[in-house]
Design a protein around this motif. Structure first.
Motif, PDB file in Angstrom:
ATOM      1  N   THR A 293      -3.291   7.634   4.247  1.00  0.00           N
ATOM      2  CA  THR A 293      -3.937   6.559   4.991  1.00  0.00           C
ATOM      3  C   THR A 293      -4.157   7.102   6.392  1.00  0.00           C
ATOM      4  N   LYS A 294      -5.189   6.613   7.054  1.00  0.00           N
ATOM      5  CA  LYS A 294      -5.521   7.145   8.379  1.00  0.00           C
ATOM      6  C   LYS A 294      -6.114   6.029   9.219  1.00  0.00           C
ATOM      7  N   ASP A 295      -5.564   5.832  10.399  1.00  0.00           N
ATOM      8  CA  ASP A 295      -6.080   4.803  11.306  1.00  0.00           C
ATOM      9  C   ASP A 295      -6.802   5.469  12.468  1.00  0.00           C
ATOM     10  N   THR A 296      -8.003   5.008  12.734  1.00  0.00           N
ATOM     11  CA  THR A 296      -8.741   5.494  13.902  1.00  0.00           C
ATOM     12  C   THR A 296      -8.996   4.273  14.775  1.00  0.00           C
ATOM     13  N   PRO A 297      -9.490   4.472  16.019  1.00  0.00           N
ATOM     14  CA  PRO A 297      -9.708   3.295  16.867  1.00  0.00           C
ATOM     15  C   PRO A 297     -10.640   2.268  16.233  1.00  0.00           C
ATOM     16  N   SER A 298     -11.554   2.699  15.361  1.00  0.00           N
ATOM     17  CA  SER A 298     -12.486   1.711  14.815  1.00  0.00           C
ATOM     18  C   SER A 298     -12.210   1.330  13.364  1.00  0.00           C
ATOM     19  N   LYS A 299     -11.419   2.102  12.640  1.00  0.00           N
ATOM     20  CA  LYS A 299     -11.280   1.829  11.198  1.00  0.00           C
ATOM     21  C   LYS A 299      -9.899   2.189  10.681  1.00  0.00           C
ATOM     22  N   HIS A 300      -9.549   1.521   9.589  1.00  0.00           N
ATOM     23  CA  HIS A 300      -8.419   1.954   8.764  1.00  0.00           C
ATOM     24  C   HIS A 300      -9.006   2.573   7.498  1.00  0.00           C
ATOM     25  N   SER A 319     -22.921  -0.454  -4.418  1.00  0.00           N
ATOM     26  CA  SER A 319     -22.329  -1.434  -5.335  1.00  0.00           C
ATOM     27  C   SER A 319     -20.917  -1.831  -4.945  1.00  0.00           C
ATOM     28  N   TYR A 320     -20.568  -3.041  -5.321  1.00  0.00           N
ATOM     29  CA  TYR A 320     -19.224  -3.565  -5.120  1.00  0.00           C
ATOM     30  C   TYR A 320     -18.408  -3.336  -6.386  1.00  0.00           C
ATOM     31  N   HIS A 321     -17.216  -2.793  -6.229  1.00  0.00           N
ATOM     32  CA  HIS A 321     -16.222  -2.763  -7.308  1.00  0.00           C
ATOM     33  C   HIS A 321     -14.935  -3.365  -6.773  1.00  0.00           C
ATOM     34  N   ARG A 322     -14.384  -4.297  -7.525  1.00  0.00           N
ATOM     35  CA  ARG A 322     -13.094  -4.851  -7.130  1.00  0.00           C
ATOM     36  C   ARG A 322     -12.042  -3.735  -7.192  1.00  0.00           C
ATOM     37  N   ILE A 323     -11.185  -3.666  -6.182  1.00  0.00           N
ATOM     38  CA  ILE A 323     -10.112  -2.666  -6.165  1.00  0.00           C
ATOM     39  C   ILE A 323      -8.799  -3.395  -5.937  1.00  0.00           C
ATOM     40  N   ALA A 324      -7.803  -3.090  -6.767  1.00  0.00           N
ATOM     41  CA  ALA A 324      -6.526  -3.781  -6.624  1.00  0.00           C
ATOM     42  C   ALA A 324      -5.384  -2.817  -6.886  1.00  0.00           C
ATOM     43  N   GLU A 325      -4.222  -3.167  -6.370  1.00  0.00           N
ATOM     44  CA  GLU A 325      -3.038  -2.335  -6.600  1.00  0.00           C
ATOM     45  C   GLU A 325      -2.615  -2.425  -8.064  1.00  0.00           C
ATOM     46  N   VAL A 326      -2.154  -1.305  -8.594  1.00  0.00           N
ATOM     47  CA  VAL A 326      -1.639  -1.286  -9.960  1.00  0.00           C
ATOM     48  C   VAL A 326      -0.286  -2.005  -9.997  1.00  0.00           C
ATOM     49  N   GLU A 327       0.506  -1.843  -8.914  1.00  0.00           N
ATOM     50  CA  GLU A 327       1.774  -2.573  -8.790  1.00  0.00           C
ATOM     51  C   GLU A 327       1.784  -3.302  -7.446  1.00  0.00           C
ATOM     52  N   PRO A 328       1.236  -4.507  -7.415  1.00  0.00           N
ATOM     53  CA  PRO A 328       1.045  -5.214  -6.136  1.00  0.00           C
ATOM     54  C   PRO A 328       2.371  -5.459  -5.408  1.00  0.00           C
ATOM     55  N   ARG A 329       2.366  -5.220  -4.097  1.00  0.00           N
ATOM     56  CA  ARG A 329       3.604  -5.398  -3.329  1.00  0.00           C
ATOM     57  C   ARG A 329       3.509  -6.470  -2.266  1.00  0.00           C
ATOM     58  N   HIS A 330       2.368  -7.178  -2.241  1.00  0.00           N
ATOM     59  CA  HIS A 330       2.234  -8.354  -1.377  1.00  0.00           C
ATOM     60  C   HIS A 330       2.612  -8.080   0.079  1.00  0.00           C
ATOM     61  N   ARG A 331       1.972  -7.090   0.666  1.00  0.00           N
ATOM     62  CA  ARG A 331       2.197  -6.801   2.091  1.00  0.00           C
ATOM     63  C   ARG A 331       1.084  -7.408   2.915  1.00  0.00           C
ATOM     64  N   THR A 332       1.216  -7.324   4.229  1.00  0.00           N
ATOM     65  CA  THR A 332       0.151  -7.833   5.089  1.00  0.00           C
ATOM     66  C   THR A 332      -1.150  -7.113   4.758  1.00  0.00           C
ATOM     67  N   ALA A 333      -2.222  -7.887   4.795  1.00  0.00           N
ATOM     68  CA  ALA A 333      -3.515  -7.302   4.465  1.00  0.00           C
ATOM     69  C   ALA A 333      -4.201  -6.795   5.727  1.00  0.00           C
ATOM     70  N   SER A 334      -5.034  -5.786   5.552  1.00  0.00           N
ATOM     71  CA  SER A 334      -5.903  -5.376   6.655  1.00  0.00           C
ATOM     72  C   SER A 334      -7.264  -5.008   6.067  1.00  0.00           C
ATOM     73  N   ILE A 335      -8.221  -4.764   6.977  1.00  0.00           N
ATOM     74  CA  ILE A 335      -9.567  -4.439   6.506  1.00  0.00           C
ATOM     75  C   ILE A 335      -9.719  -2.923   6.506  1.00  0.00           C
ATOM     76  N   VAL A 336     -10.025  -2.384   5.337  1.00  0.00           N
ATOM     77  CA  VAL A 336     -10.031  -0.926   5.192  1.00  0.00           C
ATOM     78  C   VAL A 336     -11.314  -0.432   4.524  1.00  0.00           C
ATOM     79  N   ASP A 337     -11.581   0.858   4.715  1.00  0.00           N
ATOM     80  CA  ASP A 337     -12.570   1.555   3.899  1.00  0.00           C
ATOM     81  C   ASP A 337     -11.792   2.415   2.907  1.00  0.00           C
TER      82      ASP A 337
END
Ligand SMILES: *Cc1c(COP(=O)(O)O)cnc(C)c1O
Length: 417
Positions: A293-300, A319-337
């Motif tokens: 994972t990598k955080d920059t000033p403008s993006k995660h 195109s849009y594809h739904r992406i989800a965790e294989v083993e969801p851990r219910h952490r805080t969400a953020s907006i990512v690429d």
């Protein structure tokens, strides 16, 4: 009934935990559900039971041999667009007389192979192709069943790259040219003009364009019978029915069929359908692992081990594809690429997506990846193409082994000095 669902906090493919598949076969990994393929085919095919019909699965959507074999056993015919797809269909056990051959650029060798196999029909897209098929059939001392692909000039209201039935598209022939082409076909000694074909586009989420195209085809059918005295036996309506990737609401196959059947019932025609995406799309997942994972000033950024070479649709069509965790851990969400390792900025699987704060080493599932996923994949950046597994209940079949480095260079060794 869903065959990709969460049980006790982890994603399953039928009766197998997806994490176990990733462990055993590595990532990126395509995971297909046999039950889902079967169900989608059965529902679609049964929707047309009131009519004499043949459902010819569109091989290019997902051309894995195990998938073709599974569908062939259910009685599916196939719609092919190349000699390679003919080879696959035959290898998978599809009877040649259930194969239709579409495409604007069929090469002479490909036409010959299809005639030798004895396919049901060529869907011809130009006068030049008609002449070519006639020549080849004549030289072989055989006859070719053909239909012409009509471009009905309707707007399918889908992505421009997958619209095929508008005047400006390269596909098929407009009505007037088609009349001349049918007259030509009738006059050529080795051709039997037995069908009428159209395919207006892909991922259609409304029935209207299909109805519009069918009405135009029906009027055209009358002219073929009346003006040319042709005995048309097959009406091929192509594929194109859309699926739900995100918030689309495409018509159910039953609704789709019911909208067309009343008109079709009045005619002594065998209807051919060429569904691809609607059978395969939601029958497969692409499993990928987070590398960094990598955080920059403008993006995660979430950098994963699947890339645009594995799944091209986001890069190619946005195109849009739904992406989800294989083993969801219910952490805080953020907006990512969610991006891959390839050296192109178009290499993303999702942009501006709200996702739980996943960490390196975790698995993600990219949904609706069963159609135009592996079949459009490449080795760009010298990446070995992914493995494919087919899950049937608790049984897992390696449907395609992961490519190796040696596979990448094997056909180039002859050039070493
Ligand atoms: C691609 C294609 C199909 C299948 O389209 P879907 O949208 O996947 O159903 C059917 N017929 C022809 C001629 C095609 O090119």
């Amino acid at each position: 009934m869903h065959h990709f669902e969460y049980r006790d906090g982890q994603l399953f493919a039928e009766d197998v935990p997806v994490a176990r598949l990733a462990e055993e076969f590595g990532t990126p990994l395509y995971v297909y559900s046999a039950a889902t393929f079967s169900r989608h085919f059965e529902i679609f095919d049964a929707a047309f039971n009131e009519l004499p019909h043949l459902t010819c699965y569109s091989v290019k959507a997902n051309s894995n041999l195990s998938v073709l074999n599974l569908l062939a056993k259910k009685g599916a015919g196939m719609d092919i667009v190349s000699g390679g797809e003919l080879y696959r269909a035959l290898a998978a056990g599809v009877p040649a007389d259930k194969i239709v051959y579409s495409g604007v650029g069929k090469r002479p060798e490909e036409i010959k192979e299809a005639l030798e196999a004895g396919i049901l029909m060529f869907n011809v897209e130009s006068q030049a192709e008609l002449v070519r098929i006639n020549e080849i059939a004549q030289a072989m001392g055989t006859r070719a069943r053909i239909s012409l692909r009509i471009n009905p000039d309707v707007d399918p209201q889908t992505h421009p790259y997958i619209s095929t039935g508008m005047k400006k598209n390269k596909f098929g022939l407009d009505m007037e040219t088609s009349m001349q082409a049918y007259a030509l076909a009738k006059s050529l000694p080795a051709l039997d003009p037995v069908g009428l074909d159209c395919h207006i586009g892909s991922q259609l989420t409304s029935i209207e364009p299909f109805k519009e195209a069918m009405d135009k085809l029906m009027a055209f059918h009358d002219r073929l019978t009346g003006e040319l005295g042709l005995d048309i036996k097959y009406l091929d309506l192509g594929g194109g029915l859309g699926i739900q990737y995100n918030e689309e609401d495409p018509p159910h196959p039953e609704v789709f069929a019911q909208a067309l059947i009343p008109v079709l019932k009045e005619r002594p025609l065998t209807v051919i359908l060429e569904p691809g995406r609607v059978i395969a799309g939601n029958s497969g997942l692409l499993i990928t692992k987070v590398v960094y994972t990598k955080d920059t000033p403008s993006k995660h950024f979430v950098i994963v081990d699947a890339a645009m070479n594995d799944l091209t649709r986001p890069a190619l069509y946005g195109s849009y594809h739904r992406i989800a965790e294989v083993e969801p851990r219910h952490r805080t969400a953020s907006i990512v690429d969610v991006v891959g390792p390839i050296c192109e900025s178009s290499d993303f699987l999702a942009r501006e997506r709200t996702m739980s704060a996943v960490q390196s080493g975790e698995l993600l599932a990219v949904f609706s990846a069963g159609a135009y996923g592996f079949s459009m994949s490449s080795q760009y950046n010298s990446r070995c193409r992914a493995a494919e597994v087919l899950v049937d209940g608790a049984t897992v079949t390696l449907a395609r082994a992961r490519e190796t480095y040696e596979d990448l260079v094997a056909l180039e060794r002859g050039g070493l000095k």
